[in-house]
Design a protein around this motif. Sequence first.
Motif, short mmCIF file in Angstrom:
data_model
loop_
_atom_site.label_atom_id
_atom_site.label_comp_id
_atom_site.label_asym_id
_atom_site.label_seq_id
_atom_site.Cartn_x
_atom_site.Cartn_y
_atom_site.Cartn_z
N ILE A 161 70.59 -49.83 8.56
CA ILE A 161 70.60 -48.60 9.36
C ILE A 161 71.92 -47.82 9.22
CG2 ILE A 161 71.33 -49.76 11.50
CD1 ILE A 161 69.42 -47.89 13.04
N PHE A 162 73.03 -48.53 9.03
CA PHE A 162 74.32 -47.83 8.91
C PHE A 162 74.46 -47.17 7.55
CE2 PHE A 162 74.95 -50.40 12.59
CZ PHE A 162 75.63 -49.53 13.43
N ASP A 163 73.86 -47.81 6.55
CA ASP A 163 73.87 -47.23 5.21
C ASP A 163 73.04 -45.94 5.21
OD1 ASP A 163 74.50 -47.42 2.47
OD2 ASP A 163 72.42 -48.02 2.08
N VAL A 165 60.32 -55.76 12.84
CA VAL A 165 61.30 -56.82 13.09
C VAL A 165 62.60 -56.25 13.65
CG1 VAL A 165 62.82 -58.45 11.89
CG2 VAL A 165 60.38 -58.50 11.46
N CYS A 166 63.02 -55.12 13.08
CA CYS A 166 64.31 -54.54 13.51
C CYS A 166 64.30 -54.23 15.00
CB CYS A 166 64.63 -53.29 12.69
SG CYS A 166 63.27 -52.12 12.56
N ALA A 167 63.20 -53.66 15.48
CA ALA A 167 63.16 -53.28 16.90
C ALA A 167 63.00 -54.49 17.81
CB ALA A 167 62.03 -52.29 17.14
N HIS A 172 66.66 -41.47 17.64
CA HIS A 172 66.67 -41.90 19.03
C HIS A 172 67.99 -42.57 19.39
CE1 HIS A 172 64.82 -44.55 22.44
NE2 HIS A 172 65.46 -43.53 22.92
N LYS A 173 68.43 -43.44 18.47
CA LYS A 173 69.64 -44.21 18.77
C LYS A 173 70.91 -43.36 18.70
CE LYS A 173 67.99 -48.77 17.60
NZ LYS A 173 68.22 -49.30 18.94
N PHE A 174 70.95 -42.46 17.72
CA PHE A 174 72.23 -41.79 17.44
C PHE A 174 72.25 -40.29 17.80
CE2 PHE A 174 72.37 -45.62 14.89
CZ PHE A 174 73.66 -46.06 15.14
N GLY A 232 75.76 -52.12 17.25
CA GLY A 232 76.27 -52.60 15.96
C GLY A 232 76.18 -54.10 15.75
N CYS A 233 75.21 -54.76 16.41
CA CYS A 233 75.12 -56.23 16.27
C CYS A 233 74.75 -56.66 14.86
CB CYS A 233 74.12 -56.81 17.27
SG CYS A 233 72.40 -56.39 16.89
N GLY A 234 74.03 -55.79 14.14
CA GLY A 234 73.66 -56.11 12.75
C GLY A 234 72.39 -56.95 12.61
S1 SF4 Z 1 72.77 -52.94 14.65
FE1 SF4 Z 1 72.15 -51.45 16.22
S2 SF4 Z 1 70.06 -50.88 15.66
FE2 SF4 Z 1 70.52 -52.79 14.55
S3 SF4 Z 1 69.73 -54.41 15.88
FE3 SF4 Z 1 71.91 -54.14 16.41
S4 SF4 Z 1 71.94 -52.65 18.11
FE4 SF4 Z 1 69.89 -52.55 17.15
#
Ligand code: SF4
Length: 331
Positions: free
Chosen positions: A320-322, A230-232, A290-292, A306-308
């Motif tokens: 993911i930030f935690d 779901v996250c991706a 991959h992202k960071f 950072g859309c959350g």
């Molecule tokens: S917070 Fe980052 S990793 Fe999570 S859905 Fe948004 S862009 Fe993707």
Amino acid sequence: MKIIEKKDIPDLMRAIKSAGKILIAPIKEERTSRYAIIDDPSKAAFDLQLTRMSLKEHFFPPTECILEYQRTDDGIQIKDPPLPNKERVVFGARPCDAAALSVMDKVFTWDYNDSFYLARREKTTIVTIGCEKLGPACHCLDVGLSPNARDGSDILLIPLEGEKYEVDIVTDKGKKLAELWGDKIRDVSDSERKILTPKYETKKPPEDLDKKFESAAWAELTRKCLGCGVCAYLCPTCHCFDIVDEQDGITSGERRRNWDVCAFNMFTKHGGGHNPRPEQWQRYRQRVMHKFDYYPERFDCVACVGCGRCILSCPVGMDIFDVLEKVISVE
Ligand code: SF4
Ligand code: SF4
């Protein structure tokens, strides 16, 4: 300083339609919300902090035909699908979704110019509306962006006190679009620049994540990930895809590309059965690295805006930030 009045927005949208362009805006649907093509400006839901689906699907669709084939007596004929040829305007992108396009531009023009993605980018002008506040899972500040970031926008509308927006024309495409709006854009004194968004501090994304690749914390922190993907799927910057041939009978068919997800067990499984990432925590680690780490190393920007969305929709509450913060902080 240039401004527009909030009450004039439907007229600005009608001007886009009258100029023969496709209009895309955030909308609420019965069970979800997304950016969609609309004819009637009243369908736009600018009160949404964030649509559930990102803007990605309008540039990189979940599934798309990349060629059609037909076997004939003379061999195999290949036909390319038509590329979009009509101008589009996204009105009311959020700054994180607009910024995600500038992140994806880098990969889709890297070792190969992706004609499908690039044709849609070229034909589309992005009008972004800045956010008046942060939402519960917003992390734009943690990746160097902000509720009024300009990245990826052609025009940024910054919310001001008094039911108006500052018009920040970012690109030539934006300048051309603004010409359509004529005297709805007014010059006013800079003293009217009372921005509604509170002042937030932005942070630099973490560095040196590569030193944490072998950390035991990954397995501990990500044990509950289900690998559902779901996250991706919801992420505006995740861009992995798979390519499959779908035959419609005996002599014809099409080649499609479909979104794929590094959280899936099959993602890296080799034909011989070996899987270099056999455990779910290794697949989660891949997503974060991959992202960071890998993306900034290659393209000089993190692949997260950072859309959350991943935090809001993960069925087991992964954040993911935690995870990032904890992995960085362990010795
Ligand atoms: S917070 Fe980052 S990793 Fe999570 S859905 Fe948004 S862009 Fe993707
Ligand atoms: S982090 Fe959450 S949304 Fe992503 S694959 Fe794991 S369980 Fe699914």
